[in-house]
Design a protein around this motif. Structure first.
Motif, PDB file in Angstrom:
ATOM      1  N   GLY A  76       0.767  -1.234   0.000  1.00  0.00           N
ATOM      2  CA  GLY A  76       0.000   0.000   0.000  1.00  0.00           C
ATOM      3  C   GLY A  76       0.793   1.277   0.000  1.00  0.00           C
ATOM      4  N   THR A  77       2.056   1.208   0.467  1.00  0.00           N
ATOM      5  CA  THR A  77       2.793   2.463   0.613  1.00  0.00           C
ATOM      6  C   THR A  77       3.382   3.039  -0.678  1.00  0.00           C
ATOM      7  OG1 THR A  77       4.499   1.050   1.533  1.00  0.00           O
ATOM      8  CG2 THR A  77       3.350   2.494   3.059  1.00  0.00           C
ATOM      9  N   PRO A  78       3.823   2.206  -1.642  1.00  0.00           N
ATOM     10  CA  PRO A  78       4.475   2.823  -2.816  1.00  0.00           C
ATOM     11  C   PRO A  78       3.598   3.866  -3.500  1.00  0.00           C
ATOM     12  CG  PRO A  78       4.727   0.442  -2.884  1.00  0.00           C
ATOM     13  CD  PRO A  78       3.816   0.743  -1.749  1.00  0.00           C
ATOM     14  N   ALA A  79       2.313   3.547  -3.658  1.00  0.00           N
ATOM     15  CA  ALA A  79       1.436   4.496  -4.347  1.00  0.00           C
ATOM     16  C   ALA A  79       1.268   5.762  -3.527  1.00  0.00           C
ATOM     17  CB  ALA A  79       0.076   3.860  -4.612  1.00  0.00           C
ATOM     18  N   ILE A  80       1.114   5.585  -2.219  1.00  0.00           N
ATOM     19  CA  ILE A  80       0.948   6.771  -1.363  1.00  0.00           C
ATOM     20  C   ILE A  80       2.181   7.651  -1.455  1.00  0.00           C
ATOM     21  CG2 ILE A  80       0.715   7.557   1.030  1.00  0.00           C
ATOM     22  CD1 ILE A  80      -0.996   5.200   1.619  1.00  0.00           C
ATOM     23  N   ARG A  81       3.369   6.999  -1.478  1.00  0.00           N
ATOM     24  CA  ARG A  81       4.589   7.783  -1.551  1.00  0.00           C
ATOM     25  C   ARG A  81       4.680   8.518  -2.884  1.00  0.00           C
ATOM     26  NH1 ARG A  81       9.176   4.159  -0.318  1.00  0.00           N
ATOM     27  NH2 ARG A  81       7.940   3.570   1.492  1.00  0.00           N
ATOM     28  N   GLU A  82       4.252   7.850  -3.929  1.00  0.00           N
ATOM     29  CA  GLU A  82       4.363   8.476  -5.246  1.00  0.00           C
ATOM     30  C   GLU A  82       3.345   9.614  -5.411  1.00  0.00           C
ATOM     31  OE1 GLU A  82       5.004   5.633  -8.224  1.00  0.00           O
ATOM     32  OE2 GLU A  82       4.634   7.023  -9.876  1.00  0.00           O
ATOM     33  N   ILE A  83       2.137   9.383  -4.913  1.00  0.00           N
ATOM     34  CA  ILE A  83       1.096  10.397  -5.079  1.00  0.00           C
ATOM     35  C   ILE A  83       1.259  11.512  -4.057  1.00  0.00           C
ATOM     36  CG2 ILE A  83      -1.396  10.783  -5.044  1.00  0.00           C
ATOM     37  CD1 ILE A  83      -1.560   7.671  -5.669  1.00  0.00           C
ATOM     38  N   GLY A  84       1.763  11.151  -2.891  1.00  0.00           N
ATOM     39  CA  GLY A  84       1.839  12.122  -1.795  1.00  0.00           C
ATOM     40  C   GLY A  84       0.658  11.895  -0.874  1.00  0.00           C
ATOM     41  N   ILE A  85       0.964  11.783   0.423  1.00  0.00           N
ATOM     42  CA  ILE A  85      -0.081  11.332   1.341  1.00  0.00           C
ATOM     43  C   ILE A  85      -1.222  12.330   1.454  1.00  0.00           C
ATOM     44  CG2 ILE A  85       1.068  12.234   3.441  1.00  0.00           C
ATOM     45  CD1 ILE A  85       0.011   9.459   4.686  1.00  0.00           C
ATOM     46  N   ALA A  86      -0.905  13.620   1.434  1.00  0.00           N
ATOM     47  CA  ALA A  86      -1.957  14.631   1.533  1.00  0.00           C
ATOM     48  C   ALA A  86      -2.837  14.591   0.292  1.00  0.00           C
ATOM     49  CB  ALA A  86      -1.328  16.013   1.709  1.00  0.00           C
ATOM     50  N   GLU A  87      -2.178  14.535  -0.854  1.00  0.00           N
ATOM     51  CA  GLU A  87      -2.892  14.475  -2.128  1.00  0.00           C
ATOM     52  C   GLU A  87      -3.807  13.246  -2.182  1.00  0.00           C
ATOM     53  OE1 GLU A  87      -2.744  16.377  -4.978  1.00  0.00           O
ATOM     54  OE2 GLU A  87      -4.085  14.981  -6.004  1.00  0.00           O
ATOM     55  N   PHE A  88      -3.276  12.122  -1.669  1.00  0.00           N
ATOM     56  CA  PHE A  88      -4.022  10.874  -1.726  1.00  0.00           C
ATOM     57  C   PHE A  88      -5.234  10.904  -0.785  1.00  0.00           C
ATOM     58  CE2 PHE A  88      -4.571   6.366  -0.346  1.00  0.00           C
ATOM     59  CZ  PHE A  88      -4.955   5.845  -1.567  1.00  0.00           C
ATOM     60  N   LEU A  89      -4.993  11.310   0.453  1.00  0.00           N
ATOM     61  CA  LEU A  89      -6.067  11.250   1.448  1.00  0.00           C
ATOM     62  C   LEU A  89      -7.067  12.389   1.306  1.00  0.00           C
ATOM     63  CD1 LEU A  89      -4.223  10.163   4.717  1.00  0.00           C
ATOM     64  CD2 LEU A  89      -5.637   8.779   3.204  1.00  0.00           C
ATOM     65  N   PHE A  90      -6.587  13.578   0.865  1.00  0.00           N
ATOM     66  CA  PHE A  90      -7.486  14.724   0.871  1.00  0.00           C
ATOM     67  C   PHE A  90      -7.851  15.218  -0.526  1.00  0.00           C
ATOM     68  CE2 PHE A  90      -5.075  14.912   4.906  1.00  0.00           C
ATOM     69  CZ  PHE A  90      -6.139  14.607   5.750  1.00  0.00           C
ATOM     70  N   GLY A  91      -7.315  14.571  -1.544  1.00  0.00           N
ATOM     71  CA  GLY A  91      -7.704  14.952  -2.892  1.00  0.00           C
ATOM     72  C   GLY A  91      -9.127  14.511  -3.172  1.00  0.00           C
ATOM     73  N   THR A  92      -9.841  15.289  -3.980  1.00  0.00           N
ATOM     74  CA  THR A  92     -11.230  14.928  -4.246  1.00  0.00           C
ATOM     75  C   THR A  92     -11.416  14.374  -5.653  1.00  0.00           C
ATOM     76  OG1 THR A  92     -11.627  17.202  -4.899  1.00  0.00           O
ATOM     77  CG2 THR A  92     -12.180  16.611  -2.635  1.00  0.00           C
ATOM     78  N   GLN A  93     -10.347  14.344  -6.407  1.00  0.00           N
ATOM     79  CA  GLN A  93     -10.476  13.851  -7.783  1.00  0.00           C
ATOM     80  C   GLN A  93      -9.963  12.428  -7.871  1.00  0.00           C
ATOM     81  OE1 GLN A  93     -11.688  15.571 -10.476  1.00  0.00           O
ATOM     82  NE2 GLN A  93     -12.226  17.256  -9.100  1.00  0.00           N
ATOM     83  N   TRP A  94     -10.779  11.524  -8.325  1.00  0.00           N
ATOM     84  CA  TRP A  94     -10.340  10.140  -8.549  1.00  0.00           C
ATOM     85  C   TRP A  94     -10.478   9.872 -10.040  1.00  0.00           C
ATOM     86  CZ3 TRP A  94      -7.794   6.288  -6.254  1.00  0.00           C
ATOM     87  CH2 TRP A  94      -7.924   4.999  -6.752  1.00  0.00           C
TER      88      TRP A  94
END
Lengths: 341, 296
Positions: A76-94
């Protein structure tokens, strides 16, 4: 029964030699015990092997939990690291498959939280009342009817809940939707697969969990509490709601938390009724939960998209672990103190 | 019980009576609702499902070429998964329960170990099946190169049913009277001999119950199997190597049939079959537990 025959089979008549002081509390059998079967040497080696085997079995659950946790983190972590944790958790665009992909799961997390919360709000009162009925009020006849019903409810596979929801609830919702939003130009029509359908299905699915745990804890309340309350002039219902219920509080809360765990982890049932569009969790929106997000896209995802799905799994796993640890630390202790668990 | 007669002179008055009636009505309404929901679901499944059930449905494999829809392959796959899963999970689960109850049982030294293991067992039972599915897919499927196969699915489910087996067996072991152990050890039996000849036979019905509960869990599972066992519905070509091929269980076949909208009615047929299995499992566990009670 089996016990007595077992002994006489293995040890015919002869007096045993020197039964060492060995209680069941001792974990290591003393190897100097001489028995009539085989030499003490072969015996002790079997004993040693078996105790190792049982220890390994005993640790299987530990290995499984840590294995799963490790793999969820690793995957689970590689994607979070690549996207950025703030961007991943608080982004509204999927938009995982777009030209310029973005992976924000805020709405998905919110949907899971809101959906679970609403279904608990809806399901828990009904479940509590049913538990009260089963533990306190039901005559034997009715008990024998309601109890198996609850057990059956617990055993129904989640796809069946999904099937019934999609055939019975969704058309109903479609009618309601077209009635409420008639003439609206801004509303996106969903065809009935929306948050309400999912919440209703989840509310029904958590019923047996909450009922079972609450009933057990209500039954564990000492008789004297009720007797004292009745003797003081309280009516039966007052006794139940003002004495028994508070006394069984920690058990009831445990049931509710288990219900939350069940609701947040449910996938297949709500998969078929929630519409599967990433959206703000409003009642008549099609929504996507953490679980359904994984199921929907897993089959065709690849690369970063696939890793992002594992990250969603990790988020879900963290939710579940928090619930579990809460159950095992805070609530267990309260339960022990009350003597209800 | 302590009903107030509202008509008579009472120190508490009518307000209490209203409270009683209201809450009681609420309790009865909610319990009726619970039962009504279940009955409605059952009746609806029977009405829609029964017309689907016939011999072709139960005994053929689905083929869009011939236009038949059958569930035989998924019944066979379900059986395969049940057998393989239980073959692995039962010994480990029972072994773990024995370790917890017999080897570490009363000793103070092992208390933290036991508590920790029990915590992990509880955690395992709280993990949702979709997480098991993900884990199974990456660990058994990719890391161990088993791919989409019945074996991957079974191994995944093994971990999933482990807590069920451990807990139920542990409960059963706890009900074996301490005097049995003392008697056996007093006769000079070694630990393993005692477990083999005294403890396990006495806990037999509990172990069987745990197996049946595990079967129930496996039959109803879908989310953990979609990414591990896959969705193929073919009859086995070779019975021995079948576990290494992908195979859908009843629930998975039903999910895919219904979710693409093609086989909704057939889905109700499968739902009815599943309900019959679940009902049978519930009755069986009930029978076993009542037998256990009459034993003592």
């Amino acid at each position: 029964m089996a016990a007595s025959t077992g002994i006489s089979d293995g040890y015919p008549n002869e007096p045993t030699q020197k039964p060492e002081k060995e209680t069941s509390a001792g974990m290591e059998p003393s190897f100097r015990v001489d028995t009539i079967q085989g030499s003490s040497k072969s015996k002790s080696s079997i004993e040693k092997v078996m105790s190792v085997i049982f220890t390994v079995c005993g640790l299987s659950a530990v290995v499984a939990v840590f294995g799963i946790a490790a793999y969820m983190v690793i995957a689970g972590t590689p994607a979070i690291r690549e996207i950025g944790i703030a961007e991943f958790l608080f982004g509204t665009q999927w938009r995982p498959t777009a030209e310029d992909p973005s992976f924000g799961i805020l709405y998905i997390i919110l949907t899971s939280v809101v959906g679970t919360g609403l279904s608990v709000l809806l399901g828990v009162p009904v479940a509590l009342m049913t538990a009260v009925f089963l533990a306190e009020l039901a005559p034997k006849r009715l008990y024998q009817l309601v109890r198996p019903a609850v057990e059956l409810l617990a055993g129904i596979p989640s796809v069946i809940y999904g099937l019934l929801g999609s055939i019975l609830l969704v058309p109903l919702m479609r009618r309601m939707e077209s009635w409420i939003f008639a003439g609206s130009t801004t509303h996106q029509f969903t065809g009935g697969a929306n948050l309400i359908s999912a919440v209703l299905v989840l509310a029904i699915m958590i019923l047996p969990t909450v009922i079972n745990v609450s009933e057990t804890s209500l039954r564990a309340v000492p008789r004297e509490y009720r007797e004292a309350s009745l003797a003081l002039g309280a009516t039966q219902m007052e006794t139940i709601f003002k004495v028994t219920m508070p006394a069984a509080k920690s058990g009831v809360i445990t049931g509710v938390v288990l219900g939350i765990g069940r609701a947040i982890g449910e996938a297949m049932a709500i998969m078929m009724v929630s519409g599967n569009v990433v959206n703000i969790p409003l009642p008549f929106n099609s929504v996507r939960f953490l679980t359904t997000g994984i199921v929907t896209e897993m089959s065709y995802s690849s690369g970063l998209h696939r890793q992002a799905l594992f990250s969603i799994g990790l988020v879900l796993f963290v939710f579940i672990m928090v619930i579990n640890i809460l159950l095992n630390t805070v609530l267990k202790k309260g339960g022990d103190a009350n003597g209800t668990k | 019980m302590a009903q107030n007669n509202s008509g008579s002179v009472s120190i508490v008055g009518n307000k209490k009576h209203a409270y009683d009636v209201l809450t009681k009505a609420c309790v009865y309404f909610c319990s009726t609702l619970t039962v009504a929901i279940l009955l409605a679901m059952l009746i609806y499944i029977v009405i829609r499902g029964l017309p689907q059930i016939n011999w072709t449905f139960l005994s053929s494999q689905p083929s869009s070429l011939k236009g038949i829809y059958g569930i035989l392959p998924s019944i066979i796959n379900t059986l395969y998964i049940i057998v393989i899963t239980l073959l692995i999970a039962t010994p480990i689960g029972v072994g773990a329960a024995i370790y917890l109850n017999e080897y570490t049982g009363n000793s103070q030294k092992f208390r933290p170990v036991v508590r920790f293991i029990e915590f992990t067992v509880e955690t395992l039972s709280g993990i949702p099946s979709i997480i098991y599915g993900l884990f199974g897919a990456i660990f058994f499927g990719e890391r161990l190169h088993l791919g989409y196969s019945i074996l991957t699915g079974s191994l995944t489910l093994t971990i999933m049913v482990l807590p069920v087996v451990i807990r139920t067996t542990q409960e059963a072991l706890k009900t074996v009277p301490q005097s049995f152990r003392e008697g056996a050890l007093g006769c000079g039996a070694t630990k393993w001999y005692m477990i083999r000849t005294i403890i396990l036979p006495s806990a037999q019905s509990g172990i069987i119950t745990s197996v049946i509960l595990a079967i129930g869990r496996i039959v109803g599972e879908s989310a953990a199997l979609i990414f591990t066992a896959g969705a193929t519905t073919n009859l086995p070509k070779n019975w021995l190597t079948h576990p290494t091929t992908s195979g859908a269980t009843l629930t998975v076949q039903m999910y895919f049939g219904v979710s693409n909208g093609k086989y909704v009615d057939e889905g109700f047929g499968i739902a009815l079959v599943l309900m019959v299995i679940v009902l049978g499992i519930n009755l069986l566990t009930k029978k076993l537990s009542s037998m256990k009670k009459s034993d003592r």
